[in-house]
Design an enzyme around this catalytic site. Sequence first.
Site, PDB file in Angstrom:
ATOM      1  N   ASP A   1      -6.445   8.900   2.757  1.00 23.53           N
ATOM      2  CA  ASP A   1      -6.184   8.946   1.682  1.00 23.53           C
ATOM      3  C   ASP A   1      -7.180   9.276   0.947  1.00 23.53           C
ATOM      4  OD1 ASP A   1      -3.812   7.905   2.494  1.00 23.53           O
ATOM      5  OD2 ASP A   1      -3.747   5.540   1.324  1.00 23.53           O
TER       6      ASP A   1
ATOM      7  N   HIS B   1       0.464  -1.195  -0.421  1.00 23.26           N
ATOM      8  CA  HIS B   1      -0.027  -0.265   0.316  1.00 23.26           C
ATOM      9  C   HIS B   1       0.825   1.116  -0.080  1.00 23.26           C
ATOM     10  CE1 HIS B   1      -3.565   2.512   1.481  1.00 23.26           C
ATOM     11  NE2 HIS B   1      -2.414   2.932   2.355  1.00 23.26           N
ATOM     12  N   GLU B   2       1.903   1.359   0.909  1.00 27.03           N
ATOM     13  CA  GLU B   2       2.818   2.712   0.673  1.00 27.03           C
ATOM     14  C   GLU B   2       3.533   2.488  -0.263  1.00 27.03           C
ATOM     15  OE1 GLU B   2       2.290   5.047   3.432  1.00 27.03           O
ATOM     16  OE2 GLU B   2       0.558   2.993   4.497  1.00 27.03           O
TER      17      GLU B   2
ATOM     18  N   HIS C   1       2.024   4.435  -3.184  1.00 27.14           N
ATOM     19  CA  HIS C   1       2.443   5.732  -2.950  1.00 27.14           C
ATOM     20  C   HIS C   1       3.725   6.484  -3.267  1.00 27.14           C
ATOM     21  CE1 HIS C   1      -1.431   6.480  -0.602  1.00 27.14           C
ATOM     22  NE2 HIS C   1      -1.057   6.012  -0.095  1.00 27.14           N
TER      23      HIS C   1
END
Length: 392
Positions: A184, A89-90, A93
């Site tokens: 987010d 997930h990170e 980004h």
Amino acid sequence: MPASPSDPGPHGSSDRPSTAPTKRPPGSLKVGSIAGSDVLISSSWFVVAALIAVLVAPIVDQVQPGLGALKYVAGAAFAVLLYGSVLLHEASHALVARRLGFTVSSITLHFLGGMTSIEGEARRPREEFAIAVVGPLTSIAVGLGALALRPVTPDGLLLLAVEGLVVANLLVGVLNLVPGLPLDGGRVLKSLVWGVTGSVHRGTVVAAWGGRLTAVAVLVWPLVQAQVVGSEPDLLDFVLVLIISMFLWTGATAALVSARLRSRLPSLQARGLARRTLSVPADLPLAEAVRRANEVQAGGIVTLTADGAPLGLVNEAALLATPQERRPWVPVSSVTRTLETGLRLPVGIGGEELVRAITSTPATEYLLVHEDGSIYGVLATEDVDRAFRESR
């Protein structure tokens, strides 16, 4: 799992990529890197990993009886697997931010999930949207991928892990789309309001208040949990709700404060803050330079090369620290700072661009120049700080 851009205030972070080494936060451990960004684990992660291991152990014992103490090892492995999906997930980004030209200093896994430290703020709404939305979409994709594997996964610990990934990632993905900062979804809302209104300030304020409302809703959840899902909240539920609510409220409040500060930045214009400047040869005695500056009421002194090009800026603190009796015997160059890259600024610079400039090259004085390179004046950092305080 919000991406975390740095919010420049009067002395904030640069919006452009930086080559300065990143200082590792205290209590963190580097475990690798992704696309040039450090992957860090905070000390709080070990606490939550142990907690997950303890909570999952009874379920492991039901699925695979007879493991004994190894059930805690299996629970810890599940925690590592779960945070592996958080890392994805990170990382999404980070990769999108890097593709858009931003520096990503680190990815940190912590108690509440993860955080991607992105240096600078999005310059356009679509950049904000792209960086923010990719994280939840990645989590949802991982959850759906695990769901697709479920029918072909054999019973036992492997099926337990797959089902855990389905639930955790779909939950993380959906909840992160809740429209409130620092989630987010809050940044997605910010980008949409920004795009519609043309005001990043308005977008931040709306999304921050969304975060505050979300924090209140989370705090109220245990009171309605029994009616909604049919189970009474226990002590752990109340603790987690309190922690999450505080996280959301604090992050939303920080965003509101940042927005308030940023709204004052346009009043900072270098041209209006410039001090009258005296240009002198670098070998002129300091006492004579000060006398000439006082005579013309100059607030800054610039030294010149033999051919008249700007060479250095007199440092006011160094000047004041030089005793009066020594000034006739030392050259101006003894209290000057050479005009290195970043100390020459265009006279028309202002607002956030000015803040980024003086942040990337910290100094007490800067030389303001016209487009042709000629001298306009000297900008003192203390004058910028004073103007910022007075703009409230």
